[in-house]
Design an enzyme around this catalytic site. Structure first.
Site, PDB file in Angstrom:
ATOM      1  N   CYS A 329       0.843  -1.426  -0.014  1.00 45.68           N
ATOM      2  CA  CYS A 329      -0.053   0.138   0.045  1.00 45.68           C
ATOM      3  C   CYS A 329       0.870   1.354  -0.155  1.00 45.68           C
ATOM      4  O   CYS A 329       0.515   2.350  -0.931  1.00 45.68           O
ATOM      5  CB  CYS A 329      -1.034   0.166   1.256  1.00 45.68           C
ATOM      6  SG  CYS A 329      -0.620  -1.057   2.573  1.00 45.68           S
ATOM      7  N   ARG A 358       7.712 -10.958   4.694  1.00 41.39           N
ATOM      8  CA  ARG A 358       7.066 -10.952   6.194  1.00 41.39           C
ATOM      9  C   ARG A 358       7.948 -11.721   7.055  1.00 41.39           C
ATOM     10  O   ARG A 358       8.076 -12.994   6.704  1.00 41.39           O
ATOM     11  CB  ARG A 358       5.535 -11.083   6.214  1.00 41.39           C
ATOM     12  CG  ARG A 358       4.895 -10.063   5.507  1.00 41.39           C
ATOM     13  CD  ARG A 358       3.650 -10.417   6.011  1.00 41.39           C
ATOM     14  NE  ARG A 358       2.790  -9.142   4.854  1.00 41.39           N
ATOM     15  CZ  ARG A 358       1.192  -9.406   4.904  1.00 41.39           C
ATOM     16  NH1 ARG A 358       0.775 -10.266   5.499  1.00 41.39           N
ATOM     17  NH2 ARG A 358       0.781  -8.379   3.964  1.00 41.39           N
ATOM     18  N   GLN A 376       1.334 -10.932  -3.506  1.00 41.79           N
ATOM     19  CA  GLN A 376       0.025 -10.657  -3.186  1.00 41.79           C
ATOM     20  C   GLN A 376      -0.647 -10.389  -4.531  1.00 41.79           C
ATOM     21  O   GLN A 376       0.078  -9.392  -5.328  1.00 41.79           O
ATOM     22  CB  GLN A 376      -0.194  -9.452  -2.376  1.00 41.79           C
ATOM     23  CG  GLN A 376       0.139 -10.014  -0.928  1.00 41.79           C
ATOM     24  CD  GLN A 376      -0.197  -8.958   0.024  1.00 41.79           C
ATOM     25  OE1 GLN A 376       0.225  -7.664   0.065  1.00 41.79           O
ATOM     26  NE2 GLN A 376      -1.179  -9.121   1.333  1.00 41.79           N
ATOM     27  N   ASP A 378      -2.700  -7.980  -5.209  1.00 35.86           N
ATOM     28  CA  ASP A 378      -2.997  -6.809  -4.487  1.00 35.86           C
ATOM     29  C   ASP A 378      -3.869  -5.825  -5.327  1.00 35.86           C
ATOM     30  O   ASP A 378      -3.430  -5.919  -6.649  1.00 35.86           O
ATOM     31  CB  ASP A 378      -1.876  -5.980  -3.817  1.00 35.86           C
ATOM     32  CG  ASP A 378      -2.284  -5.411  -2.531  1.00 35.86           C
ATOM     33  OD1 ASP A 378      -3.527  -5.399  -2.504  1.00 35.86           O
ATOM     34  OD2 ASP A 378      -1.409  -5.089  -1.812  1.00 35.86           O
ATOM     35  N   HIS A 380      -5.239  -1.599  -4.926  1.00 30.79           N
ATOM     36  CA  HIS A 380      -5.818  -0.468  -4.044  1.00 30.79           C
ATOM     37  C   HIS A 380      -6.928   0.264  -4.899  1.00 30.79           C
ATOM     38  O   HIS A 380      -6.761   0.799  -5.873  1.00 30.79           O
ATOM     39  CB  HIS A 380      -4.593   0.283  -3.606  1.00 30.79           C
ATOM     40  CG  HIS A 380      -3.832  -0.430  -2.706  1.00 30.79           C
ATOM     41  ND1 HIS A 380      -2.538  -0.857  -3.430  1.00 30.79           N
ATOM     42  CD2 HIS A 380      -3.912  -0.955  -1.473  1.00 30.79           C
ATOM     43  CE1 HIS A 380      -1.850  -1.851  -2.524  1.00 30.79           C
ATOM     44  NE2 HIS A 380      -2.774  -1.591  -1.376  1.00 30.79           N
ATOM     45  N   LYS A 460     -12.252  -5.406   7.924  1.00 29.77           N
ATOM     46  CA  LYS A 460     -12.124  -6.278   6.568  1.00 29.77           C
ATOM     47  C   LYS A 460     -13.008  -7.410   6.377  1.00 29.77           C
ATOM     48  O   LYS A 460     -13.347  -8.053   7.446  1.00 29.77           O
ATOM     49  CB  LYS A 460     -10.487  -7.014   6.491  1.00 29.77           C
ATOM     50  CG  LYS A 460      -9.951  -7.687   7.705  1.00 29.77           C
ATOM     51  CD  LYS A 460      -8.707  -8.137   7.500  1.00 29.77           C
ATOM     52  CE  LYS A 460      -8.477  -9.301   8.466  1.00 29.77           C
ATOM     53  NZ  LYS A 460      -6.916 -10.063   8.163  1.00 29.77           N
ATOM     54  N   HIS A 506      -8.173  -1.798   0.000  1.00 27.89           N
ATOM     55  CA  HIS A 506      -6.968  -2.798  -0.112  1.00 27.89           C
ATOM     56  C   HIS A 506      -7.770  -4.175  -0.534  1.00 27.89           C
ATOM     57  O   HIS A 506      -8.616  -4.185   0.394  1.00 27.89           O
ATOM     58  CB  HIS A 506      -6.261  -2.960   1.002  1.00 27.89           C
ATOM     59  CG  HIS A 506      -5.513  -1.887   1.656  1.00 27.89           C
ATOM     60  ND1 HIS A 506      -4.169  -1.413   1.774  1.00 27.89           N
ATOM     61  CD2 HIS A 506      -6.153  -0.818   2.456  1.00 27.89           C
ATOM     62  CE1 HIS A 506      -3.881  -0.485   2.508  1.00 27.89           C
ATOM     63  NE2 HIS A 506      -5.164  -0.151   2.943  1.00 27.89           N
TER      64      HIS A 506
END
Length: 632
Positions: A329, A358, A376, A378, A380, A460, A506
RNA sequence: GCCGGUGUAGCUCAGCAGGUAGAGCAGCUGACUUGUAAUCAGCAGGUCCCCGGUUCGAGUCCGGGUGCCGGCUCCA
């Protein structure tokens, strides 16, 4: 007099007696472990004190198994108390497919002790020790467990709100329990102890670690055996095992939590990504890519330094501190900020296949499902407040399409709300949580509430998929975030010519490509659908003499983008088929004298078997009919 | 990170009274020339996870580390 009716319409009148006796008079006692009296589960030995409806709870029903397993947990605890004096008891509930009991056993035990405990359980079961419910005040119960020197039970009771509690006694053993339970220990017959593990008291790692023994129980021996067999079979579809057998990926000592993808695994991964990109383009997403390493200040600004530092890796460039990104992000927001944005640009959907690192604690790593480096899928989404709900619904629909329509997976949803260590005001969280709830309700989705489990910047909706032994893994997620736009001072120019703050979503659909890959392997047990199969067709020449023709056929198919291999080994056809079959290749194509002469092929499909001789043209038609979402 | 288990050939595993390693499959070579789920024979292959210790001698016993497996906590 009490009048009891069963659902079939029969009724019986009793002046006194137990639930079991009432069922017996109604001819319903066979196979019941307990009874449902006016919607309340009660012991068969419970005195009837009211009129109303009564139904038996069958041992093999979901509720019956729950009772049986709970009783099995008590029986196990009793056996442990006989074998290991001084044992103290935590909690021992029934769970999906079994039960466990958390205990503080002096000296501890290992899996080698399980047979001994099982044996003691069988001995106690054979003695048919009556299981007796006694209600008492909290004070009396506290006195009882203090006397027994069981601090865990004392802790639980002192926190209970009720004045009265119930204890179940069987022989010298007693447990705090709501019940109901089976009438005596002989009812617990078909059980097995499975494993020993550590578990923190009350699930808090600051507390002492107790010994947890897992077991399972069923209403019949066949059901127990079927369960054990099912678990054994599940092992053969474990993605870690299939990953090695099918040469898809590997995990190496040199990179704990950092998987290596092999050529065949990459074919699947690339198909998945191609498909993903196509679906996102269709839905108005654009794609970006941001750096793996960024200045540490960025992470301080985003709040990750305060809330996520423990999970991050850090490095230095020219003596300046940098961080390896654990999320995409902040980088994504820097892209947003490169231009002045107009309300006309919103909603803006920016996707990124972002590689994140991570630091996961060593004990949690699990094949591809839980790793330290993953990709990911991902995105946004920046939108105006009035666009939020529709965007959420759009993402939910995309998830449903991919999980259910394309892959045929079952999934569940969870709504996670504000956690302890979080940013932002109460109102912002309330608005955000409501928006998610509304989207769930408007789409009529079933979901579970997971209080306090949100991300530090927002609530979420999570999507969970199952692995081969029923463990669930979070894949998709939709997170609503008012914090980051604030922190990064994101804005857009509204119709009024003024600056406004966009709302940020997200989201991931596959979640982590690695985890989704693992789920894919397990769900299909390695028999991947044709469109993502690493090798779609393997040509099997009957003997070396037909190698040339096999090469011709392969080249022809390959020219149209089909993934083909030729088994040129000097082996018999049976062996080649067997090997192609164990590699779970969708189509085998046998070529020999007949095929060379006619210019055709003799395909064999992995589950349907021999398809007979046909021309190349016909075979191409067969392949063209295979499900392929990359084509449409 | 914590609790328990475990780590021998590419894979699955044997070696479990401490005396310098063995099978099947896979691989390689050769013979066979193969028609719908394993042809036969030979060969090659191992710092017994790593580091220390005990011992005349350690794959085997002890200590520490590390990877992996099952849980707990955490999480995509």
């Amino acid at each position: 007099m009490y009048e009891l009716k069963e659902p079939g319409g029969k009724s019986v009148c009793l002046s006194s007696g137990t639930a079991g006796e009432a069922l017996e008079k109604l001819g319903l006692k066979g196979g019941a472990v307990a009874a449902m009296l006016n919607g309340r589960a009660v012991d068969l030995t419970a005195e009837i004190g009211e009129s109303g409806d009564i139904t038996p709870i069958a041992a093999d029903s979901e509720e019956g198994l729950d009772i049986l397993r709970h009783s099995a947990a008590h029986l196990m605890a009793q056996a442990v108390s006989e074998l290991y004096p001084g044992t103290r008891y935590g909690v021992g509930p029934s769970i999906k497919d079994g039960f466990y009991y958390d205990m503080e056993i002096p000296g501890g035990i290992t899996e080698e002790d399980l047979p001994k405990i099982e044996k003691e359980m069988r001995r106690l079961a054979k003695r048919a020790i009556p299981v007796e419910r006694r209600e008492m005040t909290g004070e009396e119960a506290l006195a009882y467990f203090r006397e027994k020197d069981d601090p865990y039970k004392v802790e639980i009771i002192s926190e209970l709100e009720e004045d009265h509690v119930s204890l179940y006694f069987q022989g010298d053993y007693a447990d705090l329990c709501r019940g109901p339970h089976v009438p005596n220990t002989s009812w617990v017959k078909h059980f097995r102890l499975l494993s020993v593990a550590g578990a923190y008291w009350r699930g808090d790692e600051k507390n002492i670690m107790l010994t947890r023994v897992y077991g399972t129980a069923f209403a019949a021996e066949e059901a127990l055996e079927a369960y054990i067999r099912r678990m054994e079979e599940a092992k053969s579809r474990d993605h870690r095992r299939l990953g090695r057998e099918l040469d898809l990926f590997s995990l190496q000592n040199e990179g704990p939590g950092f998987p290596f993808f092999h050529p065949k695994g990459m074919v699947i991964m690339n198909c998945l990504v191609d498909f993903w990109k196509k679906e996102h383009t269709k839905r108005g997403y654009s794609e970006i890519r941001t750096p793996l390493i960024l200045d540490r200040d960025l992470w301080i600004r985003s709040g990750h330094w305060d809330h996520y530092r423990e999970n991050m890796y850090f490095t230095e460039i020219d003596e300046q501190p940098f961080a390896i990104k654990p999320m995409n992000c902040p980088g994504g927001m820097l892209v947003y900020k490169t231009q002045l944005r107009s309300y006309r640009d919103l909603p803006m959907r920016m996707a990124e296949l972002g590689v994140v690192h991570r630091h996961e604690r060593s004990g949690v790593l699990h094949g591809l499902m839980r790793v330290r480096c993953f990709t990911q899928d991902d995105a946004h989404l920046y939108c105006r407040p009035d666009q939020v709900k529709d965007e959420i619904i759009g993402i939910m629909k995309l998830c449903d399409y991919i999980y259910r329509d394309v892959f045929g997976f079952r999934y569940t949803m969870e709504l996670s709300t504000r956690p302890e260590n979080s940013m932002g005001s109460e109102e912002q969280w309330a608005i955000a949580e409501n928006a998610l709830k509304q989207a769930l309700e408007e789409t009529g989705s079933e979901y579970r509430l997971n209080a306090g489990d949100g991300a530090f910047y927002g609530p979420k909706i999570d999507f969970h998929l199952e692995d081969c032994i029923g463990r669930t893994w979070q894949c998709g997620t939709i997170q609503l975030d008012f914090q980051m736009p604030e922190k990064f001072d994101l804005s857009y120019v509204g119709a009024d010519g003024k600056e406004h703050r966009p709302v940020m979503l997200h989201r991931t659909v596959l979640g982590s490509l690695e985890r989704f890959f693992g789920i894919l392997v397990e769900n299909f047990a390695g028999s991947f659908p044709y469109w993502i199969a690493p090798v779609q067709v393997r040509i099997l020449p009957v003997s070396g003499e037909f190698a040339d023709y096999a090469g011709t056929v392969a080249a022809e198919l390959r020219a149209s983008g089909i993934r083909v291999e030729v088994d040129e080994r000097d082996e018999k056809l049976g062996k080649k088929i067997r090997d192609a079959q164990t590699q779970k290749i969708p189509y085998m194509v046998v070529v020999g004298e007949k095929e060379r002469e006619s210019g055709g092929v003799a395909p064999r499909e992995r589950s349907r078997g021999d398809l007979g001789s046909m021309s190349m043209k016909q075979f191409r038609e067969v392949l063209a009919e295979e499900f392929n979402p990359l084509k449409s």
